[in-house]
Design a protein around this motif. Structure first.
Motif, short mmCIF file in Angstrom:
data_model
loop_
_atom_site.label_atom_id
_atom_site.label_comp_id
_atom_site.label_asym_id
_atom_site.label_seq_id
_atom_site.Cartn_x
_atom_site.Cartn_y
_atom_site.Cartn_z
N GLY A 104 0.79 -1.23 0.00
CA GLY A 104 0.00 0.00 0.00
C GLY A 104 0.82 1.27 0.00
O GLY A 104 0.24 2.37 0.00
N TYR A 105 2.16 1.17 -0.03
CA TYR A 105 3.03 2.35 -0.06
C TYR A 105 3.94 2.28 -1.28
O TYR A 105 4.19 1.22 -1.84
N HIS A 106 4.45 3.47 -1.68
CA HIS A 106 5.22 3.57 -2.90
C HIS A 106 6.68 3.94 -2.62
O HIS A 106 6.96 4.77 -1.75
N GLY A 107 7.58 3.35 -3.40
CA GLY A 107 9.00 3.72 -3.39
C GLY A 107 9.40 4.11 -4.80
O GLY A 107 9.09 3.40 -5.76
N GLY A 174 3.70 8.45 -0.52
CA GLY A 174 3.24 7.67 0.62
C GLY A 174 2.30 6.59 0.13
O GLY A 174 2.69 5.73 -0.65
N ARG A 175 1.04 6.69 0.52
CA ARG A 175 0.03 5.76 0.01
C ARG A 175 -0.39 6.12 -1.41
O ARG A 175 -1.04 5.32 -2.08
N VAL A 176 -0.06 7.33 -1.83
CA VAL A 176 -0.22 7.72 -3.24
C VAL A 176 1.15 8.03 -3.79
O VAL A 176 2.06 8.44 -3.06
N MET A 177 1.29 7.87 -5.12
CA MET A 177 2.61 8.04 -5.72
C MET A 177 3.03 9.51 -5.77
O MET A 177 4.20 9.82 -5.58
N HIS A 178 2.09 10.40 -6.03
CA HIS A 178 2.39 11.83 -6.11
C HIS A 178 1.53 12.59 -5.11
O HIS A 178 0.30 12.53 -5.17
N ALA A 179 2.16 13.29 -4.19
CA ALA A 179 1.46 14.05 -3.16
C ALA A 179 2.25 15.33 -2.89
O ALA A 179 3.31 15.56 -3.47
#
Length: 260
Positions: A104-107, A174-179
């Protein structure tokens, strides 16, 4: 301005795992790059390696993006679509941009690699882009200003006779790729929001050998240098800490060696 998430130790650990997965996939791809490799093969390798690590390519389908990875060669600044028509040749430079969703998280991470024997100009812009990323990261700490990052990057690029793309920058993740926040790679010291421990964002300067101007191709994704000059990029995801920052996408030794 949209609110900026302050991550907890638990979510930072999830981001750390996603970042390590992305870095490992990038290293796996880097070891296979060579003249004659097609960009669509890179896309397939990213899909397979990401799945093997239990993740999902974050870029696939994002706002309609048709691939699992951005492959940006020579004068392509960013968002290159990997197709069979793009074939790596001796002397090329190529940026591979991998983003992995895991738990659920992005790297998010990228690096620019030499294919075969690079020209002195290619060596220069790649070296400057890597050092610009690191100069930006060195400014990150609790209490610093967002503008300090861009200022450090732009100062170094100008000193080395290169330019920094202004239209695109880093971003919260975070939980979205672009914030939020948007992380400009040009800036004025002492300006912008104050960084706080727990913020997580990318630093990913796009450095051109020629002018900073860019143009968007008809596919509405691929961005190229307006003057046709070479462009290079390096990217890490970082978390702000009390004393500095932690790089969440630190690449394994293999990827670093390939990028130098």
């Amino acid at each position: 301005m949209p609110s900026i998430e302050i991550h907890t130790p638990r979510s930072v650990e999830a981001l750390r795992l996603a970042g390590r997965a992305a870095a490992a996939t990038l290293a796996t791809v880097a070891a296979r790059l060579a003249p004659g490799v097609r960009a669509d093969q890179i896309d397939q390798w990213v899909r397979e390696d990401t799945a093997r690590r239990g993740g999902r390519p974050s870029q696939l389908g994002y706002h309609g993006f048709p691939a699992s990875v951005c492959v940006s060669r020579n004068n392509v600044v960013c968002h290159g679509i990997p197709t069979a028509r793009e074939v790596l040749a001796d002397g090329d430079i190529v940026n591979v941009d991998v983003t992995t969703e895991l738990g659920g998280y992005h790297g998010d991470t990228s690096a620019t690699f030499f294919i075969g024997r690079p020209s002195p100009e290619a060596k220069h812009v790649v070296d400057v882009a890597r050092r610009c990323r690191d100069a930006g990261i060195a400014e990150v700490r609790d209490g610093a200003r967002l503008g300090d990052i861009g200022a450090a990057i732009d100062e170094l690029a100008r000193k080395e006779g290169c330019s920094v793309v202004r239209e695109y920058g880093g971003h919260g993740i975070g939980r979205v790729m672009h914030a939020a926040p948007h992380v400009s790679h040009v800036g004025r010291r002492g300006s912008g929001i104050r960084l706080r421990a727990g913020m997580v964002f990318t630093i990913e300067p796009m450095v051109n050998l020629g002018g900073a101007e860019v143009r968007l191709l008809d596919d509405e994704w691929t961005v190229v240098t307006a003057d046709g000059s070479l462009s290079a990029q390096f990217e890490h995801t970082v978390v702000v800490t009390r004393k500095g920052c932690e790089i969440l996408t630190r690449e394994p030794e293999m990827a670093m060696a390939a990028a130098l």
